[in-house]
Write a protein that holds these residues in place. Structure first.
Motif, PDB file in Angstrom:
ATOM      1  N   VAL B  13       0.846  -1.203   0.000  1.00 19.11           N
ATOM      2  CA  VAL B  13       0.000   0.000   0.000  1.00 19.11           C
ATOM      3  C   VAL B  13       0.878   1.249   0.000  1.00 19.11           C
ATOM      4  O   VAL B  13       2.035   1.206   0.412  1.00 19.11           O
ATOM      5  CB  VAL B  13      -0.928   0.051   1.241  1.00 19.11           C
ATOM      6  CG1 VAL B  13      -1.799  -1.172   1.323  1.00 19.11           C
ATOM      7  CG2 VAL B  13      -0.123   0.217   2.530  1.00 19.11           C
ATOM      8  N   ARG B  14       0.297   2.319  -0.486  1.00 21.31           N
ATOM      9  CA  ARG B  14       0.971   3.624  -0.420  1.00 21.31           C
ATOM     10  C   ARG B  14       0.385   4.357   0.784  1.00 21.31           C
ATOM     11  O   ARG B  14      -0.844   4.435   0.923  1.00 21.31           O
ATOM     12  CB  ARG B  14       0.723   4.393  -1.706  1.00 21.31           C
ATOM     13  CG  ARG B  14       1.448   5.718  -1.818  1.00 21.31           C
ATOM     14  CD  ARG B  14       1.298   6.229  -3.248  1.00 21.31           C
ATOM     15  NE  ARG B  14       2.103   7.414  -3.487  1.00 21.31           N
ATOM     16  CZ  ARG B  14       1.617   8.643  -3.549  1.00 21.31           C
ATOM     17  NH1 ARG B  14       0.313   8.846  -3.394  1.00 21.31           N
ATOM     18  NH2 ARG B  14       2.412   9.667  -3.773  1.00 21.31           N
ATOM     19  N   PHE B  26       0.126  -5.115   3.964  1.00 19.64           N
ATOM     20  CA  PHE B  26      -0.846  -5.792   4.827  1.00 19.64           C
ATOM     21  C   PHE B  26      -0.185  -7.034   5.429  1.00 19.64           C
ATOM     22  O   PHE B  26       0.399  -7.849   4.708  1.00 19.64           O
ATOM     23  CB  PHE B  26      -2.079  -6.214   4.024  1.00 19.64           C
ATOM     24  CG  PHE B  26      -3.003  -5.078   3.712  1.00 19.64           C
ATOM     25  CD1 PHE B  26      -3.687  -4.419   4.734  1.00 19.64           C
ATOM     26  CD2 PHE B  26      -3.214  -4.672   2.403  1.00 19.64           C
ATOM     27  CE1 PHE B  26      -4.558  -3.372   4.448  1.00 19.64           C
ATOM     28  CE2 PHE B  26      -4.073  -3.620   2.108  1.00 19.64           C
ATOM     29  CZ  PHE B  26      -4.747  -2.969   3.133  1.00 19.64           C
ATOM     30  N   VAL B  27      -0.260  -7.152   6.766  1.00 21.00           N
ATOM     31  CA  VAL B  27       0.315  -8.325   7.431  1.00 21.00           C
ATOM     32  C   VAL B  27      -0.751  -9.097   8.220  1.00 21.00           C
ATOM     33  O   VAL B  27      -0.472 -10.170   8.742  1.00 21.00           O
ATOM     34  CB  VAL B  27       1.481  -7.924   8.365  1.00 21.00           C
ATOM     35  CG1 VAL B  27       2.676  -7.458   7.552  1.00 21.00           C
ATOM     36  CG2 VAL B  27       1.055  -6.869   9.365  1.00 21.00           C
ATOM     37  N   ALA B  28      -1.921  -8.543   8.346  1.00 21.99           N
ATOM     38  CA  ALA B  28      -3.073  -9.208   8.974  1.00 21.99           C
ATOM     39  C   ALA B  28      -4.306  -8.445   8.475  1.00 21.99           C
ATOM     40  O   ALA B  28      -4.178  -7.313   7.991  1.00 21.99           O
ATOM     41  CB  ALA B  28      -2.970  -9.160  10.492  1.00 21.99           C
ATOM     42  N   PRO B  29      -5.486  -9.055   8.586  1.00 18.44           N
ATOM     43  CA  PRO B  29      -6.677  -8.367   8.049  1.00 18.44           C
ATOM     44  C   PRO B  29      -6.840  -6.958   8.629  1.00 18.44           C
ATOM     45  O   PRO B  29      -6.931  -6.789   9.847  1.00 18.44           O
ATOM     46  CB  PRO B  29      -7.822  -9.291   8.478  1.00 18.44           C
ATOM     47  CG  PRO B  29      -7.190 -10.637   8.562  1.00 18.44           C
ATOM     48  CD  PRO B  29      -5.800 -10.407   9.085  1.00 18.44           C
ATOM     49  N   GLY B  30      -6.823  -5.970   7.734  1.00 14.69           N
ATOM     50  CA  GLY B  30      -6.999  -4.577   8.150  1.00 14.69           C
ATOM     51  C   GLY B  30      -5.780  -3.950   8.804  1.00 14.69           C
ATOM     52  O   GLY B  30      -5.856  -2.816   9.269  1.00 14.69           O
ATOM     53  N   TRP B  51      -4.761   1.700  -1.740  1.00 14.72           N
ATOM     54  CA  TRP B  51      -4.571   0.299  -2.124  1.00 14.72           C
ATOM     55  C   TRP B  51      -5.542  -0.043  -3.238  1.00 14.72           C
ATOM     56  O   TRP B  51      -6.753   0.145  -3.074  1.00 14.72           O
ATOM     57  CB  TRP B  51      -4.804  -0.627  -0.922  1.00 14.72           C
ATOM     58  CG  TRP B  51      -4.648  -2.072  -1.269  1.00 14.72           C
ATOM     59  CD1 TRP B  51      -3.475  -2.749  -1.427  1.00 14.72           C
ATOM     60  CD2 TRP B  51      -5.682  -3.015  -1.522  1.00 14.72           C
ATOM     61  NE1 TRP B  51      -3.724  -4.046  -1.758  1.00 14.72           N
ATOM     62  CE2 TRP B  51      -5.074  -4.251  -1.823  1.00 14.72           C
ATOM     63  CE3 TRP B  51      -7.077  -2.944  -1.525  1.00 14.72           C
ATOM     64  CZ2 TRP B  51      -5.798  -5.396  -2.121  1.00 14.72           C
ATOM     65  CZ3 TRP B  51      -7.802  -4.084  -1.827  1.00 14.72           C
ATOM     66  CH2 TRP B  51      -7.159  -5.299  -2.118  1.00 14.72           C
ATOM     67  N   SER B  52      -4.989  -0.471  -4.342  1.00 16.13           N
ATOM     68  CA  SER B  52      -5.794  -0.975  -5.448  1.00 16.13           C
ATOM     69  C   SER B  52      -6.917  -0.009  -5.829  1.00 16.13           C
ATOM     70  O   SER B  52      -8.076  -0.405  -5.977  1.00 16.13           O
ATOM     71  CB  SER B  52      -6.378  -2.333  -5.027  1.00 16.13           C
ATOM     72  OG  SER B  52      -6.878  -3.018  -6.137  1.00 16.13           O
ATOM     73  N   GLY B  53      -6.571   1.274  -5.945  1.00 14.28           N
ATOM     74  CA  GLY B  53      -7.547   2.275  -6.357  1.00 14.28           C
ATOM     75  C   GLY B  53      -8.430   2.792  -5.238  1.00 14.28           C
ATOM     76  O   GLY B  53      -9.235   3.695  -5.442  1.00 14.28           O
ATOM     77  N   PHE B  99       8.745  -3.855  -3.248  1.00 14.01           N
ATOM     78  CA  PHE B  99       7.913  -3.026  -4.123  1.00 14.01           C
ATOM     79  C   PHE B  99       7.463  -1.814  -3.307  1.00 14.01           C
ATOM     80  O   PHE B  99       6.928  -1.971  -2.208  1.00 14.01           O
ATOM     81  CB  PHE B  99       6.700  -3.827  -4.594  1.00 14.01           C
ATOM     82  CG  PHE B  99       5.832  -3.099  -5.556  1.00 14.01           C
ATOM     83  CD1 PHE B  99       6.219  -2.960  -6.881  1.00 14.01           C
ATOM     84  CD2 PHE B  99       4.626  -2.543  -5.151  1.00 14.01           C
ATOM     85  CE1 PHE B  99       5.410  -2.284  -7.783  1.00 14.01           C
ATOM     86  CE2 PHE B  99       3.816  -1.864  -6.045  1.00 14.01           C
ATOM     87  CZ  PHE B  99       4.216  -1.726  -7.376  1.00 14.01           C
ATOM     88  N   GLY B 100       7.769  -0.611  -3.843  1.00  8.77           N
ATOM     89  CA  GLY B 100       7.431   0.583  -3.068  1.00  8.77           C
ATOM     90  C   GLY B 100       6.995   1.732  -3.952  1.00  8.77           C
ATOM     91  O   GLY B 100       7.060   1.659  -5.189  1.00  8.77           O
TER      92      GLY B 100
END
Lengths: 100, 442
Positions: B13-14, B26-30, B51-53, B99-100
């Protein structure tokens, strides 16, 4: 370690932002992308001007012209200043005149 | 089937703050893991995650400040995403991928690096070479292409204009700072096989072997606490003298272990009964009402509003404030800090705060001249410094006493002073690597 130039984002004390061409001196730095602070440049300018002004006032010229060649640089993620040679082939040029 | 590097990009994520941006994963949900310096707690303004738009508002769940471990965990109101699998294993020469989101490539950019080894300095960052780490990469998850797991969090460049490499926070430091993340990871990856499905058979086999933590003498809590006798003496000395006592140490320095040691000795050392001491953990407590409820519960009451009458009848002698770094640094937390300080003024209750940083640093927004309720409670806190080499050796020997393994196999990990959590994490990782090599050759 070599140096190269790149455009960096700078935030001025009044909150305005701009991009400036700066020499990258290298060094380790954290890599969050952020606006660099202009504070160090202001402090350097104040320091140099204060030092020269003190010396000039002692010899009391009627006219004084001071020319500084300053260049912006990034070192370890902080904006800093280089005293460099300007057009007159000097990094600091001072002309003092006394009226006869 | 997606490759693991594709999945890593889907987890990335940015993170956008008022003063700039960085990367997270993301390392756990949310929950998004990143570097603490990315989120810049001093800057006012919203914290957003792209994230993803999608643009998601984020809040800080945990923050362990720079320079080390320089980690933060953010919560976003969204959980339909893949999560990166964390594993501390890394060996010299391992090829790494990240990836950044950089200034030049705000849509995302890749970098490959080679693991050069640990830095022998207190922060023990992974040293990386042969890749250009540009501003914006901070917080990017570092994928070990050998294991197929994330072994670190990118933090710094060694030279922004060349491929000199960078430095990363090891995953062992992540687990040391946020031990509860281990369970979250296990729960998620047990329910969501996407990451495991992307792994090569050999990577999966290795992970299966390492996931059986049974028999690893360096994991789990120990009854014995090594090298903290002096700290314990100082804590009792301060409390016996009627003072507050602040304990300060970075993640993995043994604050919780010190508390475990302290708890059963309060009676013997200070003649205090168990019900005269309250234990609050600010990882779980968010509001003043929750503080009051916890204290009332300790005093045998039912309603938060009864705290005053209960305290008048049987005042608490001590309130332990564990994980104080989890307390809100702003106005909501200030209410709690004022109230807790007021307990001492009214009832003589002492406070025992435990935190990663000094209280005046942790709550620097509290005005120190007029209104800083906790800043002055203990001007000379008990600092949990790294263990000297001889204590590191004692700690490893004590853990190995439960097994038949020779100390010589771990002696090289004890050659510098370090915090116990980091030392045990490194020993545990070596144990698992050796177990995996042994099983593979068998």
């Amino acid at each position: 370690m070599g140096s190269s130039e790149e455009l960096v984002g700078v935030k001025l004390p009044n909150g305005a932002t701009m991009h400036v061409q700066a020499t990258v001196l290298g060094g380790e730095e954290d890599v969050a992308f952020g606006w660099l602070s202009f504070d160090e440049v202001s402090k350097t300018l104040e320091g140099i001007a204060g030092a020269i002004s003190g010396a000039v006032q002692k010899v009391k010229p009627t006219k004084a012209v001071v020319e500084l060649g300053l260049e912006l640089a990034v070192e370890s993620g902080k904006l800093t200043t280089l005293l460099v040679k300007g057009n007159g082939k000097a990094n600091l040029r001072i002309v003092l005149e006394w009226a006869t | 089937m997606a490759k693991v590097d594709e999945l890593l990009r889907e987890c990335s994520v940015r993170i956008v703050t008022a003063s700039g941006f960085g990367t997270g994963a993301f390392v756990a949900p949310g929950l998004v893991l990143t570097c603490a310096h990315v989120i810049d707690r001093e800057a006012c303004g919203p914290l957003r995650v792209s994230w993803s738009g999608r643009e998601l508002a984020a809040e800080i769940v945990a923050c362990h400040a720079a320079p080390f471990p320089d980690l933060a965990l953010l919560r976003v109101p969204f959980s339909e995403h893949p999560c990166a699998l964390l594993d501390p294993a890394v060996e010299l020469g391992d090829s790494l991928y990240a990836f950044g989101y950089t200034g030049e490539e705000p849509g995302g950019d890749s970098v490959t690096l080679e693991y050069e080894g640990p830095s022998l300095r207190p922060d023990e960052l992974h040293k990386l070479k042969q890749g250009q780490v540009r501003p914006g990469f901070s917080g990017a998850a570092l994928l070990n292409q050998r294991t197929g797991c994330v072994c670190g969090v990118l933090k710094a460049t060694r030279e922004r204009t060349s491929d000199l490499g960078g430095r990363a926070v090891p995953v062992s430091a992540v687990f040391s700072a946020m031990a509860w993340l281990v369970d979250k990871q296990q729960q998620h990856h047990a329910a969501d096989p996407r990451w495991h499905n992307c792994l090569e058979p050999a990577q999966r086999a290795r992970l299966q072997c390492c996931s059986d933590a049974t028999g690893n003498p360096f994991l789990g809590e120990s009854e014995e606490v090594i090298g903290r006798d002096d700290a314990l003496r100082r804590v009792f000395g301060k409390l016996r003298a009627g003072n507050h006592c602040s304990v300060v140490g970075p993640p993995g320095s043994g604050k919780s272990a010190l508390l475990r040691l302290l708890r059963p000795r309060l009676g013997e050392q200070l003649n205090w009964a168990e019900n005269e001491v309250a234990w609050l953990n600010f990882r779980a407590i968010q509001t003043l009402r929750e503080v009051q409820e916890a204290l009332v519960h300790r005093l045998g009451g039912q309603r938060a509003g009864d705290w005053r009458s209960l305290m008048h009848v049987a005042p608490l002698r001590l309130v332990v404030l564990d994980d104080l770094g989890g307390m809100d640094a702003g106005a909501n937390g200030l209410k709690m800090r004022r109230w807790l300080r007021g307990l001492h003024d009214t009832f003589g209750t002492r406070l025992l705060p435990l935190s990663n940083e000094r209280l005046d640093v942790l709550f620097r927004k509290d005005d120190p001249t007029r209104d800083s309720p906790l800043a002055g409670v203990d001007p000379i806190p008990v600092l949990l410094a790294p263990l000297p080499v001889v204590e590191c050796q004692r700690l490893v020997e004590a853990r190995l006493a439960r097994s038949t393994l020779p100390f010589a196999g771990y002696a090289d990990l004890c050659r510098q002073e370090q915090q116990p959590g980091a030392l045990l994490a490194r020993c545990a990782a070596r144990f698992e690597e050796q177990r995996w090599v042994g099983k593979r050759s068998a």
